[in-house]
Design a protein around this motif. Structure first.
Motif, short mmCIF file in Angstrom:
data_model
loop_
_atom_site.label_atom_id
_atom_site.label_comp_id
_atom_site.label_asym_id
_atom_site.label_seq_id
_atom_site.Cartn_x
_atom_site.Cartn_y
_atom_site.Cartn_z
N GLN A 136 14.29 -3.10 6.25
CA GLN A 136 13.27 -3.20 5.19
C GLN A 136 13.94 -3.50 3.85
O GLN A 136 13.48 -4.36 3.09
N MET A 137 15.00 -2.76 3.55
CA MET A 137 15.68 -2.94 2.27
C MET A 137 16.32 -4.33 2.18
O MET A 137 16.23 -5.00 1.15
N PHE A 138 16.97 -4.74 3.26
CA PHE A 138 17.59 -6.07 3.31
C PHE A 138 16.54 -7.15 3.04
O PHE A 138 16.73 -8.03 2.20
N ALA A 139 15.43 -7.07 3.77
CA ALA A 139 14.37 -8.07 3.63
C ALA A 139 13.79 -8.06 2.22
O ALA A 139 13.58 -9.12 1.61
N SER A 140 13.52 -6.87 1.70
CA SER A 140 12.89 -6.75 0.39
C SER A 140 13.76 -7.34 -0.71
O SER A 140 13.26 -7.97 -1.65
N GLY A 141 15.08 -7.14 -0.61
CA GLY A 141 15.99 -7.69 -1.60
C GLY A 141 15.95 -9.21 -1.64
O GLY A 141 15.90 -9.82 -2.72
N LEU A 152 21.91 -18.56 -4.80
CA LEU A 152 23.02 -17.71 -4.36
C LEU A 152 23.20 -17.78 -2.85
O LEU A 152 24.32 -17.89 -2.35
N VAL A 153 22.08 -17.73 -2.12
CA VAL A 153 22.11 -17.78 -0.65
C VAL A 153 21.08 -18.82 -0.19
O VAL A 153 19.88 -18.62 -0.39
N PRO A 154 21.54 -19.92 0.43
CA PRO A 154 20.58 -20.93 0.91
C PRO A 154 19.55 -20.32 1.87
O PRO A 154 19.88 -19.47 2.68
N HIS A 155 18.33 -20.76 1.73
CA HIS A 155 17.22 -20.32 2.58
C HIS A 155 16.99 -18.80 2.50
O HIS A 155 16.53 -18.18 3.45
N SER A 156 17.30 -18.22 1.36
CA SER A 156 17.22 -16.76 1.23
C SER A 156 15.80 -16.23 1.44
O SER A 156 15.61 -15.18 2.04
N TYR A 157 14.81 -16.99 0.96
CA TYR A 157 13.42 -16.52 1.10
C TYR A 157 13.02 -16.49 2.57
O TYR A 157 12.39 -15.54 3.03
N ALA A 158 13.42 -17.52 3.32
CA ALA A 158 13.13 -17.57 4.76
C ALA A 158 13.86 -16.44 5.49
O ALA A 158 13.30 -15.80 6.38
N ILE A 159 15.09 -16.18 5.09
CA ILE A 159 15.85 -15.08 5.69
C ILE A 159 15.13 -13.76 5.45
O ILE A 159 14.99 -12.92 6.35
N GLY A 160 14.66 -13.58 4.22
CA GLY A 160 13.92 -12.37 3.88
C GLY A 160 12.66 -12.21 4.70
O GLY A 160 12.33 -11.11 5.16
N LYS A 161 11.93 -13.31 4.91
CA LYS A 161 10.68 -13.24 5.66
C LYS A 161 10.94 -12.90 7.14
O LYS A 161 10.22 -12.10 7.72
N VAL A 162 11.98 -13.51 7.73
CA VAL A 162 12.32 -13.19 9.12
C VAL A 162 12.71 -11.72 9.24
O VAL A 162 12.28 -11.01 10.16
N ALA A 163 13.53 -11.26 8.30
CA ALA A 163 13.95 -9.85 8.31
C ALA A 163 12.75 -8.93 8.10
O ALA A 163 12.67 -7.85 8.70
N PHE A 164 11.80 -9.36 7.28
CA PHE A 164 10.61 -8.55 7.01
C PHE A 164 9.75 -8.42 8.27
O PHE A 164 9.19 -7.36 8.56
N LEU A 165 9.66 -9.52 9.03
CA LEU A 165 8.92 -9.49 10.29
C LEU A 165 9.60 -8.54 11.27
O LEU A 165 8.94 -7.73 11.93
#
Length: 194
Positions: A136-141, A152-165
């Motif tokens: 949760q924390m990883f995704a939220s960040g 800073l990190v390519p595709h960071s928003y997509a990474i966050g969404k996958v982690a959030f799921l």
């Protein structure tokens, strides 16, 4: 005031509570600088969640109050961040439903712990519950960084969404484990009263 309130592990837990209004302020400020300040404060809040337990165990500073404030501060921080991510459009559409699932689970488990506490029944944190919080924390960040994250990190928003799921799935699974254990305990308590 009792000294144990101000040991390092508890101060780290207090930091996680205090960081929520700070994050809120910088969400309202907006822009890249405010966003990265938020990510910085949130990152250290997440690190503090790991450190408080390690320090408490290694230094013998574990207390009943410490366990309470640790659990409570996590829920305040995660709940506050979820509200901010929804309110400021970082989570929209179906992602709001996932945020509500996480938020509801946190309240249910907190309520279960509080209710069983009056019967001196402790509800230990499962490994799934710990990993769920970390994800949760990883995704939220990543989601908090929003449009500025890819710098800073390519595709960071997509990474966050996958982690959030993934965090949502883990939230449901760990919540179900807690509720099953809680219902079984309640049945035993009812049987003892009968």
């Amino acid at each position: 005031m009792p000294k144990f309130l101000y040991n390092i592990p508890n101060l780290l837990s207090f930091y996680r509570i205090a960081v929520v209004p700070v994050l809120t302020l910088f969400f309202f400020v907006g822009g890249p600088v405010a966003t990265w300040i938020n990510v910085f404060f949130f990152f250290w809040a997440c690190v503090s969640d790991y450190l408080d337990g390690v320090i408490a165990r290694r230094t013998g500073q574990s207390t009943v109050f410490g366990k309470f404030i640790d659990h409570t501060s996590d829920k305040i921080m995660i709940g506050g961040v979820l509200l901010l991510l929804v309110a400021f459009g970082r989570l929209t559409g179906i992602w709001i439903v996932f945020a509500l699932i996480i938020f509801t689970r946190e309240i249910l488990v907190a309520g279960l712990r509080e209710f069983l506490g009056q019967y001196n029944v402790d509800v230990p944190i499962s490994w799934m519950g710990k990993w769920k919080t970390a994800v949760q924390m990883f995704a939220s960040g990543f989601i908090m960084a929003g449009d500025y994250g890819p710098a800073l990190v390519p595709h960071s928003y997509a990474i966050g969404k996958v982690a959030f799921l993934l965090a949502t799935v883990m939230t449901v699974l760990s919540g179900w484990d807690y509720m099953k254990a809680g219902i079984e305990t309640l049945r035993k308590l009812d049987a003892e009263k009968a």
